[in-house]
Every structure is written in structure tokens, then in C-alpha cells.
Design a protein around this motif. Sequence first.
Motif, PDB file in Angstrom:
ATOM      1  N   MET A   1       1.278  -1.438  -0.175  1.00  0.00           N
ATOM      2  CA  MET A   1       0.140  -0.091  -0.026  1.00  0.00           C
ATOM      3  C   MET A   1       1.117   1.321   0.086  1.00  0.00           C
ATOM      4  O   MET A   1       1.833   1.376   1.267  1.00  0.00           O
ATOM      5  CB  MET A   1      -0.502  -0.208   1.920  1.00  0.00           C
ATOM      6  N   GLY A   2       0.363   1.933  -1.158  1.00  0.00           N
ATOM      7  CA  GLY A   2       1.471   3.524  -1.506  1.00  0.00           C
ATOM      8  C   GLY A   2       0.632   4.318   0.015  1.00  0.00           C
ATOM      9  O   GLY A   2      -0.185   4.288   0.574  1.00  0.00           O
ATOM     10  N   ILE A   3       1.683   5.452   0.327  1.00  0.00           N
ATOM     11  CA  ILE A   3       1.806   6.377   0.661  1.00  0.00           C
ATOM     12  C   ILE A   3       1.731   7.785   0.350  1.00  0.00           C
ATOM     13  O   ILE A   3       2.173   8.591  -0.853  1.00  0.00           O
ATOM     14  CB  ILE A   3       2.683   6.483   1.596  1.00  0.00           C
ATOM     15  N   ASP A   4       0.434   8.502   0.678  1.00  0.00           N
ATOM     16  CA  ASP A   4       0.076   9.652   0.224  1.00  0.00           C
ATOM     17  C   ASP A   4       0.069  10.969   0.623  1.00  0.00           C
ATOM     18  O   ASP A   4       0.404  10.808   2.369  1.00  0.00           O
ATOM     19  CB  ASP A   4      -1.910   9.412   0.225  1.00  0.00           C
ATOM     20  N   ILE A   5       0.223  11.917   0.358  1.00  0.00           N
ATOM     21  CA  ILE A   5       0.754  12.576   0.820  1.00  0.00           C
ATOM     22  C   ILE A   5      -0.057  13.815   0.854  1.00  0.00           C
ATOM     23  O   ILE A   5      -0.700  14.447  -0.466  1.00  0.00           O
ATOM     24  CB  ILE A   5       2.180  14.387   0.162  1.00  0.00           C
ATOM     25  N   ASP A   6      -0.737  14.734   2.164  1.00  0.00           N
ATOM     26  CA  ASP A   6      -1.536  15.956   1.720  1.00  0.00           C
ATOM     27  C   ASP A   6      -1.311  17.107   2.411  1.00  0.00           C
ATOM     28  O   ASP A   6      -0.472  17.319   2.765  1.00  0.00           O
ATOM     29  CB  ASP A   6      -3.359  15.408   2.531  1.00  0.00           C
ATOM     30  N   GLY A   7      -2.139  18.203   2.602  1.00  0.00           N
ATOM     31  CA  GLY A   7      -1.730  19.203   3.029  1.00  0.00           C
ATOM     32  C   GLY A   7      -1.889  20.569   2.268  1.00  0.00           C
ATOM     33  O   GLY A   7      -2.673  20.607   1.107  1.00  0.00           O
ATOM     34  N   TRP A   8      -1.178  21.946   2.282  1.00  0.00           N
ATOM     35  CA  TRP A   8      -2.348  22.980   2.427  1.00  0.00           C
ATOM     36  C   TRP A   8      -0.247  23.804   1.749  1.00  0.00           C
ATOM     37  O   TRP A   8       0.686  23.702   2.882  1.00  0.00           O
ATOM     38  CB  TRP A   8      -2.083  23.393   2.887  1.00  0.00           C
ATOM     39  N   VAL A   9       0.056  24.829   1.070  1.00  0.00           N
ATOM     40  CA  VAL A   9       0.864  25.759   1.050  1.00  0.00           C
ATOM     41  C   VAL A   9       0.237  26.721   1.665  1.00  0.00           C
ATOM     42  O   VAL A   9      -0.965  27.149   1.159  1.00  0.00           O
ATOM     43  CB  VAL A   9       0.973  26.408  -0.438  1.00  0.00           C
ATOM     44  N   GLU A  10       0.597  27.395   3.297  1.00  0.00           N
ATOM     45  CA  GLU A  10      -0.486  28.310   3.530  1.00  0.00           C
ATOM     46  C   GLU A  10       0.509  29.163   2.863  1.00  0.00           C
ATOM     47  O   GLU A  10       1.596  29.611   3.346  1.00  0.00           O
ATOM     48  CB  GLU A  10       0.138  28.415   5.127  1.00  0.00           C
ATOM     49  N   VAL A  11       0.229  31.160   2.870  1.00  0.00           N
ATOM     50  CA  VAL A  11       0.285  32.031   2.938  1.00  0.00           C
ATOM     51  C   VAL A  11      -0.420  33.657   4.253  1.00  0.00           C
ATOM     52  O   VAL A  11      -0.692  32.669   4.925  1.00  0.00           O
ATOM     53  CB  VAL A  11      -0.120  33.181   1.602  1.00  0.00           C
ATOM     54  N   THR A  12       0.796  34.221   4.753  1.00  0.00           N
ATOM     55  CA  THR A  12       0.205  35.183   5.838  1.00  0.00           C
ATOM     56  C   THR A  12       0.586  36.642   5.272  1.00  0.00           C
ATOM     57  O   THR A  12       1.340  36.817   4.476  1.00  0.00           O
ATOM     58  CB  THR A  12       0.411  35.494   7.049  1.00  0.00           C
ATOM     59  N   HIS A  13      -0.570  37.790   5.295  1.00  0.00           N
ATOM     60  CA  HIS A  13      -0.088  39.140   4.868  1.00  0.00           C
ATOM     61  C   HIS A  13       0.673  39.545   5.729  1.00  0.00           C
ATOM     62  O   HIS A  13       1.300  40.766   5.225  1.00  0.00           O
ATOM     63  CB  HIS A  13      -1.288  39.774   4.264  1.00  0.00           C
ATOM     64  N   SER A  14       0.912  38.931   6.800  1.00  0.00           N
ATOM     65  CA  SER A  14       2.028  40.147   7.924  1.00  0.00           C
ATOM     66  C   SER A  14       3.377  39.335   7.898  1.00  0.00           C
ATOM     67  O   SER A  14       3.416  37.753   7.783  1.00  0.00           O
ATOM     68  CB  SER A  14       1.499  39.497   9.322  1.00  0.00           C
ATOM     69  N   ALA A  15       4.480  39.767   8.764  1.00  0.00           N
ATOM     70  CA  ALA A  15       5.367  39.956   8.621  1.00  0.00           C
ATOM     71  C   ALA A  15       5.894  39.095  10.400  1.00  0.00           C
ATOM     72  O   ALA A  15       6.653  38.695   9.775  1.00  0.00           O
ATOM     73  CB  ALA A  15       6.778  41.321   8.739  1.00  0.00           C
ATOM     74  N   ASP A  16       4.698  38.800  11.284  1.00  0.00           N
ATOM     75  CA  ASP A  16       4.831  38.256  11.893  1.00  0.00           C
ATOM     76  C   ASP A  16       4.308  37.349  12.115  1.00  0.00           C
ATOM     77  O   ASP A  16       2.861  37.044  11.529  1.00  0.00           O
ATOM     78  CB  ASP A  16       3.708  39.104  13.263  1.00  0.00           C
TER      79      ASP A  16
END
Length: 146
Positions: A1-16
Motif C-alpha cells: 500500500m502506498g503513502i499519499d501526501i496531503d496538505g496545504w501551502v499556506e501564506v500570511t500577509h503579515s510579517a508576524d
Amino acid sequence: MGIDIDGWVEVTHSADSSEHWFGLLNLSPLIDVCDRGSVLLFGIGNGWKGDCPIAMERGLPANPSYQTLRDIQDIKTFEDEEKGCANEHFGYTHLYYSELLRPAFAEEYGRLAGTQWGPVIKLIEALIDSGRYQPEQVRFVVWACI
């Protein structure tokens, strides 16, 4: 059985980086196999001995995006309903794009080009090059499932 990758590229508009994050890019349609890039970045997968992943088993960030939270809730609901499917999701971790730019990772960064992570990295580079985001305003939040 294989391994799948899930998730997100996330961004913020703040320097913090403690500010609100947004899910920008769903990784599931782009990363459909667990390849060398998944091992180099997150330690998810097997078959490559001696690699030292940059962001293994860090867990979710303290302030995940709404999209990530929704996906995690969906996973929990599914695992609660399907009793035989518990623990099929694992490897929750995160990585700031700025970490990939550190000199210590320079050689490994080049090795990502031949992986499924290469096109994702190119998209992020385009965002950075546009001036829209700084490297510390972009992060990966990922997990795996079998």
C-alpha cells in the motif's frame, strides 16, 4: 500500500508569523506519490537511508489555516466513523519556505527539482519573485496517509 501526501501551502500577509494564515494551494492534486522530495523535506516515506529531513514530525503549526483545520476535522470525522481506519493519517508537520533558503539546505534544495515537489517550489518562487510574499510568509503544512 502506498503513502499519499496531503496538505496545504499556506501564506500570511503579515510579517508576524503568528498572524492569520490562509490555505493557498492544496497539495493533494500536485503531490500524488511519496518521492525523494517528501523524504528530504518531511521524512515521510522510506527507501532512502541516510537522508536528514529538514522538517520531520514537527506537528501542525500553532495557527493553521482554516483550510488545514477543515481537512484535519474531516480526517477525525472519517476515522471516528470508520473504526478500522484509525491511524491511517500520520506525519503531521510544517516547514517555512525560508528554511529551504538556508545555506545548510542548499545542496538538498537543488535535488528537489527532479521530484514532484519541484513544480510546487517553482510556484512558490514565482510568488516570492513577484514581491507579493516574503519567504517567511509562505509555509507547507503536510501529513501523510496510507
